[in-house]
Design a protein around this motif. Structure first.
Motif, PDB file in Angstrom:
ATOM      1  N   PHE A  72       0.834  -1.205   0.000  1.00  0.00           N
ATOM      2  CA  PHE A  72       0.000   0.000   0.000  1.00  0.00           C
ATOM      3  C   PHE A  72       0.869   1.256   0.000  1.00  0.00           C
ATOM      4  O   PHE A  72       0.621   2.193  -0.764  1.00  0.00           O
ATOM      5  CB  PHE A  72      -0.945   0.001   1.207  1.00  0.00           C
ATOM      6  N   VAL A  73       1.872   1.276   0.834  1.00  0.00           N
ATOM      7  CA  VAL A  73       2.764   2.435   0.906  1.00  0.00           C
ATOM      8  C   VAL A  73       3.431   2.676  -0.442  1.00  0.00           C
ATOM      9  O   VAL A  73       3.453   3.801  -0.947  1.00  0.00           O
ATOM     10  CB  VAL A  73       3.814   2.249   2.021  1.00  0.00           C
ATOM     11  N   ASN A  74       3.953   1.627  -1.055  1.00  0.00           N
ATOM     12  CA  ASN A  74       4.665   1.775  -2.327  1.00  0.00           C
ATOM     13  C   ASN A  74       3.754   2.079  -3.507  1.00  0.00           C
ATOM     14  O   ASN A  74       4.113   2.850  -4.389  1.00  0.00           O
ATOM     15  CB  ASN A  74       5.496   0.527  -2.616  1.00  0.00           C
ATOM     16  N   THR A  80       1.753  10.195  -3.835  1.00  0.00           N
ATOM     17  CA  THR A  80       1.586  11.617  -3.543  1.00  0.00           C
ATOM     18  C   THR A  80       2.837  12.120  -2.829  1.00  0.00           C
ATOM     19  O   THR A  80       3.574  11.343  -2.229  1.00  0.00           O
ATOM     20  CB  THR A  80       0.356  11.865  -2.643  1.00  0.00           C
ATOM     21  N   SER A  81       3.054  13.412  -2.915  1.00  0.00           N
ATOM     22  CA  SER A  81       4.239  13.972  -2.274  1.00  0.00           C
ATOM     23  C   SER A  81       3.821  15.006  -1.234  1.00  0.00           C
ATOM     24  O   SER A  81       2.636  15.295  -1.061  1.00  0.00           O
ATOM     25  CB  SER A  81       5.152  14.607  -3.327  1.00  0.00           C
ATOM     26  N   LEU A  98      -1.301   3.177  10.016  1.00  0.00           N
ATOM     27  CA  LEU A  98      -0.632   4.121   9.131  1.00  0.00           C
ATOM     28  C   LEU A  98      -1.464   5.394   9.039  1.00  0.00           C
ATOM     29  O   LEU A  98      -2.691   5.338   9.043  1.00  0.00           O
ATOM     30  CB  LEU A  98      -0.534   3.462   7.749  1.00  0.00           C
ATOM     31  N   CYS A  99      -0.791   6.535   8.984  1.00  0.00           N
ATOM     32  CA  CYS A  99      -1.510   7.771   8.709  1.00  0.00           C
ATOM     33  C   CYS A  99      -0.638   8.693   7.875  1.00  0.00           C
ATOM     34  O   CYS A  99       0.581   8.506   7.796  1.00  0.00           O
ATOM     35  CB  CYS A  99      -1.966   8.459   9.986  1.00  0.00           C
ATOM     36  N   LYS A 100      -1.292   9.642   7.243  1.00  0.00           N
ATOM     37  CA  LYS A 100      -0.552  10.656   6.487  1.00  0.00           C
ATOM     38  C   LYS A 100      -1.152  12.007   6.821  1.00  0.00           C
ATOM     39  O   LYS A 100      -2.362  12.141   7.025  1.00  0.00           O
ATOM     40  CB  LYS A 100      -0.541  10.354   4.999  1.00  0.00           C
ATOM     41  N   ILE A 101      -0.251  12.977   6.871  1.00  0.00           N
ATOM     42  CA  ILE A 101      -0.665  14.339   7.181  1.00  0.00           C
ATOM     43  C   ILE A 101      -0.064  15.252   6.126  1.00  0.00           C
ATOM     44  O   ILE A 101       1.145  15.221   5.882  1.00  0.00           O
ATOM     45  CB  ILE A 101      -0.205  14.744   8.595  1.00  0.00           C
ATOM     46  N   ASN A 102      -0.919  16.037   5.473  1.00  0.00           N
ATOM     47  CA  ASN A 102      -0.466  16.980   4.457  1.00  0.00           C
ATOM     48  C   ASN A 102      -1.489  18.100   4.295  1.00  0.00           C
ATOM     49  O   ASN A 102      -1.979  18.361   3.218  1.00  0.00           O
ATOM     50  CB  ASN A 102      -0.237  16.279   3.107  1.00  0.00           C
TER      51      ASN A 102
END
Length: 163
Positions: A72-74, A80-81, A98-102
């Motif tokens: 999933f990460v790859n 996205t960047s 897992l989490c992402k912050i943007n």
């Protein structure tokens, strides 16, 4: 050799022994040790490096959280960047995969075919208190088991194992 059952057990053993901190040589040694010196390259490209073989083998024969998260990460998250990714974050009484912050905060909970939905309702309650968006990642085979435990606001990523 009963390939399907043996491969599941081999993959389970490899998964339990694997660490991202292992050197390439150590990974090669573990793989060779599990298979008594005979890596079953009949399934995969023979040009694979030991770590690539291990990841492909685990994903195909023992799709546990680590292999699903890695894929999933790859394949999704790193498309996205300009974001920060956090792994294994304590949130309330739960541990988020897992989490992402943007600018927005997004949580991802992984449930593999090896998981049950036992803790999912509590996890969702915890995650929705902190994150703007929450997604469940689970296989197409397991989605029916998980749906009763997630709120309508929860997004869903499904996956299936291919050859």
């Amino acid at each position: 050799m009963q390939k399907k059952n043996d491969y599941f057990e081999y993959a389970k053993t490899l998964s339990n022994q694997y660490s991202t901190f292992l050197s390439n040589e150590a990974v090669k040694h573990k793989v060779l040790n599990i298979f008594n010196g005979q890596i079953p390259l009949d399934q995969f490209n023979s040009d694979l490096k030991p770590r690539e073989f291990l990841n492909a083998f685990l994903l195909h024969h023992y799709p546990n959280e680590t292999s699903i998260k890695s894929t999933f990460v790859n394949k999704v998250l790193f498309k996205t960047s300009n974001h920060v990714s956090i792994f294994e974050l304590n949130v309330g009484k739960s541990r988020l995969d897992l989490c992402k912050i943007n600018g927005n905060s997004t949580a991802f909970e992984i449930k593999t075919d090896l998981d049950t939905p036992k803790r999912l309702k509590q996890q969702m309650e915890n995650y929705f208190q902190v994150f703007e968006k929450v997604y469940l990642i689970c296989s197409v085979n397991n989605i029916k088991n998980m749906l009763p435990f997630i709120p309508n606001e929860c997004g869903i990523y499904t996956y299936y194992i291919t050859k």
